[in-house]
Each structure stands twice: as C-alpha cells, then as structure tokens.
Design a protein around this motif. Structure first.
Motif, PDB file in Angstrom:
ATOM      1  N   GLY A 188       0.720  -1.180   0.133  1.00 38.16           N
ATOM      2  CA  GLY A 188      -0.163   0.198  -0.100  1.00 38.16           C
ATOM      3  C   GLY A 188       0.670   1.079  -0.018  1.00 38.16           C
ATOM      4  N   VAL A 189       1.948   1.284   0.850  1.00 37.49           N
ATOM      5  CA  VAL A 189       2.719   2.511   0.902  1.00 37.49           C
ATOM      6  C   VAL A 189       3.383   2.603  -0.490  1.00 37.49           C
ATOM      7  CG1 VAL A 189       4.997   3.312   1.902  1.00 37.49           C
ATOM      8  CG2 VAL A 189       3.300   2.272   3.511  1.00 37.49           C
ATOM      9  N   ARG A 190       3.746   1.550  -1.247  1.00 37.94           N
ATOM     10  CA  ARG A 190       4.492   1.802  -2.396  1.00 37.94           C
ATOM     11  C   ARG A 190       3.609   2.250  -3.651  1.00 37.94           C
ATOM     12  NH1 ARG A 190       6.510  -4.052  -3.733  1.00 37.94           N
ATOM     13  NH2 ARG A 190       7.073  -3.124  -5.848  1.00 37.94           N
ATOM     14  N   ILE A 191       2.489   1.734  -3.688  1.00 33.23           N
ATOM     15  CA  ILE A 191       1.311   2.521  -4.466  1.00 33.23           C
ATOM     16  C   ILE A 191       0.779   3.883  -4.048  1.00 33.23           C
ATOM     17  CG2 ILE A 191      -1.089   1.974  -5.165  1.00 33.23           C
ATOM     18  CD1 ILE A 191      -0.940  -0.835  -4.704  1.00 33.23           C
ATOM     19  N   ALA A 192       0.578   4.059  -2.999  1.00 33.05           N
ATOM     20  CA  ALA A 192       0.395   5.304  -2.218  1.00 33.05           C
ATOM     21  C   ALA A 192       1.617   6.426  -2.681  1.00 33.05           C
ATOM     22  CB  ALA A 192       0.058   5.627  -0.790  1.00 33.05           C
ATOM     23  N   THR A 193       2.767   6.008  -2.645  1.00 26.43           N
ATOM     24  CA  THR A 193       4.103   6.699  -3.053  1.00 26.43           C
ATOM     25  C   THR A 193       3.903   7.183  -4.579  1.00 26.43           C
ATOM     26  OG1 THR A 193       5.352   5.894  -1.096  1.00 26.43           O
ATOM     27  CG2 THR A 193       6.430   6.937  -2.827  1.00 26.43           C
ATOM     28  N   VAL A 194       3.890   6.025  -5.320  1.00 28.69           N
ATOM     29  CA  VAL A 194       4.142   6.323  -6.739  1.00 28.69           C
ATOM     30  C   VAL A 194       2.877   7.406  -7.112  1.00 28.69           C
ATOM     31  CG1 VAL A 194       3.705   5.132  -9.113  1.00 28.69           C
ATOM     32  CG2 VAL A 194       5.304   4.052  -7.200  1.00 28.69           C
ATOM     33  N   SER A 195       1.638   6.841  -6.569  1.00 27.87           N
ATOM     34  CA  SER A 195       0.678   7.861  -7.222  1.00 27.87           C
ATOM     35  C   SER A 195       0.610   9.153  -6.745  1.00 27.87           C
ATOM     36  CB  SER A 195      -0.775   7.227  -6.712  1.00 27.87           C
ATOM     37  OG  SER A 195      -0.884   7.301  -5.159  1.00 27.87           O
ATOM     38  N   THR A 196       1.190   9.594  -5.543  1.00 31.57           N
ATOM     39  CA  THR A 196       1.474  10.597  -4.805  1.00 31.57           C
ATOM     40  C   THR A 196       2.647  11.488  -5.715  1.00 31.57           C
ATOM     41  OG1 THR A 196       0.956  10.051  -2.689  1.00 31.57           O
ATOM     42  CG2 THR A 196       2.249  12.098  -2.750  1.00 31.57           C
TER      43      THR A 196
ATOM     44  N   LEU B 242      11.771   1.184  -5.765  1.00 29.86           N
ATOM     45  CA  LEU B 242      12.702   0.287  -5.564  1.00 29.86           C
ATOM     46  C   LEU B 242      13.119   0.150  -4.215  1.00 29.86           C
ATOM     47  CD1 LEU B 242      14.674   0.500  -9.029  1.00 29.86           C
ATOM     48  CD2 LEU B 242      13.362  -1.344  -8.231  1.00 29.86           C
ATOM     49  N   LEU B 243      13.148   1.536  -3.748  1.00 35.04           N
ATOM     50  CA  LEU B 243      13.816   1.696  -2.178  1.00 35.04           C
ATOM     51  C   LEU B 243      12.717   1.150  -1.322  1.00 35.04           C
ATOM     52  CD1 LEU B 243      15.001   5.401  -2.268  1.00 35.04           C
ATOM     53  CD2 LEU B 243      16.348   3.189  -2.269  1.00 35.04           C
ATOM     54  N   LEU B 244      11.494   1.213  -1.506  1.00 33.76           N
ATOM     55  CA  LEU B 244      10.465   0.684  -0.495  1.00 33.76           C
ATOM     56  C   LEU B 244      10.465  -0.846  -0.632  1.00 33.76           C
ATOM     57  CD1 LEU B 244       7.784   3.392  -1.320  1.00 33.76           C
ATOM     58  CD2 LEU B 244       9.042   3.040   0.917  1.00 33.76           C
ATOM     59  N   LEU B 245      10.687  -1.203  -1.702  1.00 34.17           N
ATOM     60  CA  LEU B 245      10.937  -2.589  -2.178  1.00 34.17           C
ATOM     61  C   LEU B 245      11.978  -3.119  -1.160  1.00 34.17           C
ATOM     62  CD1 LEU B 245       9.749  -5.241  -3.176  1.00 34.17           C
ATOM     63  CD2 LEU B 245      11.452  -4.710  -5.306  1.00 34.17           C
ATOM     64  N   GLY B 246      13.062  -2.463  -1.255  1.00 36.11           N
ATOM     65  CA  GLY B 246      14.271  -2.976  -0.448  1.00 36.11           C
ATOM     66  C   GLY B 246      13.934  -2.961   1.163  1.00 36.11           C
ATOM     67  N   VAL B 247      13.151  -1.907   1.478  1.00 38.88           N
ATOM     68  CA  VAL B 247      12.905  -1.596   3.020  1.00 38.88           C
ATOM     69  C   VAL B 247      11.843  -2.791   3.416  1.00 38.88           C
ATOM     70  CG1 VAL B 247      11.601  -0.349   4.598  1.00 38.88           C
ATOM     71  CG2 VAL B 247      12.859   0.946   2.945  1.00 38.88           C
ATOM     72  N   GLN B 248      10.946  -3.006   2.184  1.00 33.16           N
ATOM     73  CA  GLN B 248      10.091  -4.336   2.703  1.00 33.16           C
ATOM     74  C   GLN B 248      10.736  -5.809   3.022  1.00 33.16           C
ATOM     75  OE1 GLN B 248       6.784  -4.911  -0.245  1.00 33.16           O
ATOM     76  NE2 GLN B 248       6.787  -6.920   0.283  1.00 33.16           N
ATOM     77  N   ARG B 249      11.817  -6.044   2.134  1.00 35.47           N
ATOM     78  CA  ARG B 249      12.673  -7.019   2.246  1.00 35.47           C
ATOM     79  C   ARG B 249      13.515  -6.943   3.296  1.00 35.47           C
ATOM     80  NH1 ARG B 249      13.694 -10.206  -2.304  1.00 35.47           N
ATOM     81  NH2 ARG B 249      15.881 -10.507  -1.778  1.00 35.47           N
ATOM     82  N   LEU B 250      14.059  -5.954   3.894  1.00 35.89           N
ATOM     83  CA  LEU B 250      14.582  -5.854   5.074  1.00 35.89           C
ATOM     84  C   LEU B 250      13.906  -6.521   6.402  1.00 35.89           C
ATOM     85  CD1 LEU B 250      16.947  -2.778   4.481  1.00 35.89           C
ATOM     86  CD2 LEU B 250      17.539  -4.931   4.738  1.00 35.89           C
ATOM     87  N   LEU B 251      12.333  -5.819   6.302  1.00 37.93           N
ATOM     88  CA  LEU B 251      11.378  -5.867   7.265  1.00 37.93           C
ATOM     89  C   LEU B 251      10.869  -7.372   7.408  1.00 37.93           C
ATOM     90  CD1 LEU B 251       9.513  -2.583   7.147  1.00 37.93           C
ATOM     91  CD2 LEU B 251      11.338  -3.207   8.925  1.00 37.93           C
ATOM     92  N   THR B 252      11.024  -7.854   6.327  1.00 39.38           N
ATOM     93  CA  THR B 252      10.389  -9.261   6.193  1.00 39.38           C
ATOM     94  C   THR B 252      11.503 -10.265   5.769  1.00 39.38           C
ATOM     95  OG1 THR B 252       9.691  -9.005   3.922  1.00 39.38           O
ATOM     96  CG2 THR B 252       8.318  -8.533   5.459  1.00 39.38           C
TER      97      THR B 252
END
Length: 236
Positions: free
Chosen positions: A152-160, A207-217
């Motif tokens: 959701g954060v990734r979609i919201a960021t790109v749309s924002t 890509l940065l948020l995807l990296g954060v997601q991988r670090l958190l999971t």
C-alpha cells in the motif's frame, strides 16, 4: 556550444544546453517534489493506521471509514484544492493535505487487508503465551502484515509522485511547476525533462521501498530459499 545553444532555439525535445543552464532549477524542483511526496505519504500513513484499526474493530465503523476514504479519492484534484483553499491558503500545506486525503483509501485498505490476513493460529498462540491486545498488535500482527502494508505504501507513494504535479496550479507542484511553465510556449526540453524526472522518481522510490520491505520481512527470503531448494531436490 553553438550547437548546444541551437537546440534551445530550435526547441528540440532533447537538449543538453537546457540541462546545463537550468540544472539548479531542476534540482530545486526535484527536491520540492520529493519533500512534498515524502511528507504526504508519512502523514497519510499516520492517519490511515488508526483508521484501519477502527475499521477492523467493528463492522459498524468499517463501512463509514472505507466509504469516506473512497469518496475522498474520487473528488477531482482541482475541486479538492478549491475546498481546502480557505483553510490553508496558497501554501504547501494545501497540496500536502490534498495528497494525504487521496492516499487514505489505498493505505487504509492495505493495512486492513494485511491485519485481517494474519493467521488465526498465530494470534491464538500469542494469546496463549500471555500477549495482551497491544503487544499482540505490535509484535505479532503488524510484522506479519508488513507485506500488504508496504504494498500500500508503494502504491500510495507512486501515485502521490504523480499527483504532486497538480500542485503547480498554486506554484507548489515540484516538477509539475516546470511542466506548467513550459506548456504555454510548449518548451519541449523542459516538458520532457520534468516528465522523465517524475517517472525516475517513481521508479527509484518504488525500488527503495521494495528494499525496505525485504529488510523488514527476512522470513519471506528464507521461505523463498527453502522453496527453491525443494524445487531443485524434486528435479534431481
């Protein structure tokens, strides 16, 4: 140099001289774009989280919360800014508030979906170990809901990032300001450069948020590695 300057005279789409002569203007617009986007998404997340918890608490609240955020998302941006204008004036707060309201429907739904997808067995096991509601939420449910939340954060960021350009109508649109200024004379190099930078910002942010997601999971990587090992073992 003459050839470079000539591309400004001939109004070419790709012009190195434009990049050299307007580098500071491009940097300032990009920084403003990033700042408005980041602040909007962070505030949106802070507002969406309690709303998602409220919607999960009872069906009586779920309908109004999801309905309101959906209605806000359908309001045209020009109408939204006009409604907020008496409260914030021609300021960056006007654009940020509008972007926060637009982000809520994406963030609330994804947070809610992530929390509802937490396995009941995991919650029951935590409760059996003496976890209270608050500890259960922060230490069990939220970590397991991270993939949906980050989606959701990734979609919201790109749309924002895309919607921030609309703020150019009050001079607070980041790269959108450059696009708006270039349209009356159809300054091709400026329109293309600002548009490409918007796209690059969206790609880099995702890509940065995807990296954060991988670090958190980290457990998702372990699970994927095990799945690959099983596949290889079966193939052998």
């Amino acid at each position: 140099m003459a050839a470079g300057q000539n591309c400004l005279v001939t109004n070419d789409w790709i012009c190195g001289e434009y990049l050299r002569s307007r580098s500071q203007e491009l940097t300032d617009a990009t920084v403003q774009h990033i700042w408005i986007t980041a602040v909007s998404v962070v505030i949106g997340l802070l507002v969406a989280f309690p709303l998602a918890l409220l919607a999960r608490r009872s069906r009586r609240f779920a309908g109004p919360v999801l309905g309101l955020t959906t209605v806000l998302y359908t309001v045209p941006s020009l109408a939204m800014f006009s409604l907020l204008l008496p409260l914030f004036g021609l300021s960056a707060a006007l654009v940020v508030t509008g972007l926060v309201l637009y982000s809520l429907t994406i963030l609330v739904r994804n947070i809610l979906a992530g929390l509802e997808a937490v396995p009941q067995e995991a919650k029951e096991a935590a409760e059996g170990m003496g976890y209270g509601p608050a500890r259960l939420l922060w230490e069990v449910e939220l970590p397991l809901a991270v993939p949906a939340l980050m989606a959701g954060v990734r979609i919201a960021t790109v749309s924002t990032i895309a919607l921030t350009t609309v703020g150019s109508i009050i001079g607070r649109g980041g790269l959108g300001n450059l696009i708006g200024d270039a349209l009356p004379s159809f300054f091709k190099a400026q329109v293309l450069t600002a548009s490409v930078l918007c796209v690059l910002l969206a790609v880099v942010a995702d890509l940065l948020l995807l990296g954060v997601q991988r670090l958190l999971t980290p457990w998702t990587r372990i699970r994927a590695a095990h799945a690959d090992a099983d596949t290889v073992a079966k193939a052998v």
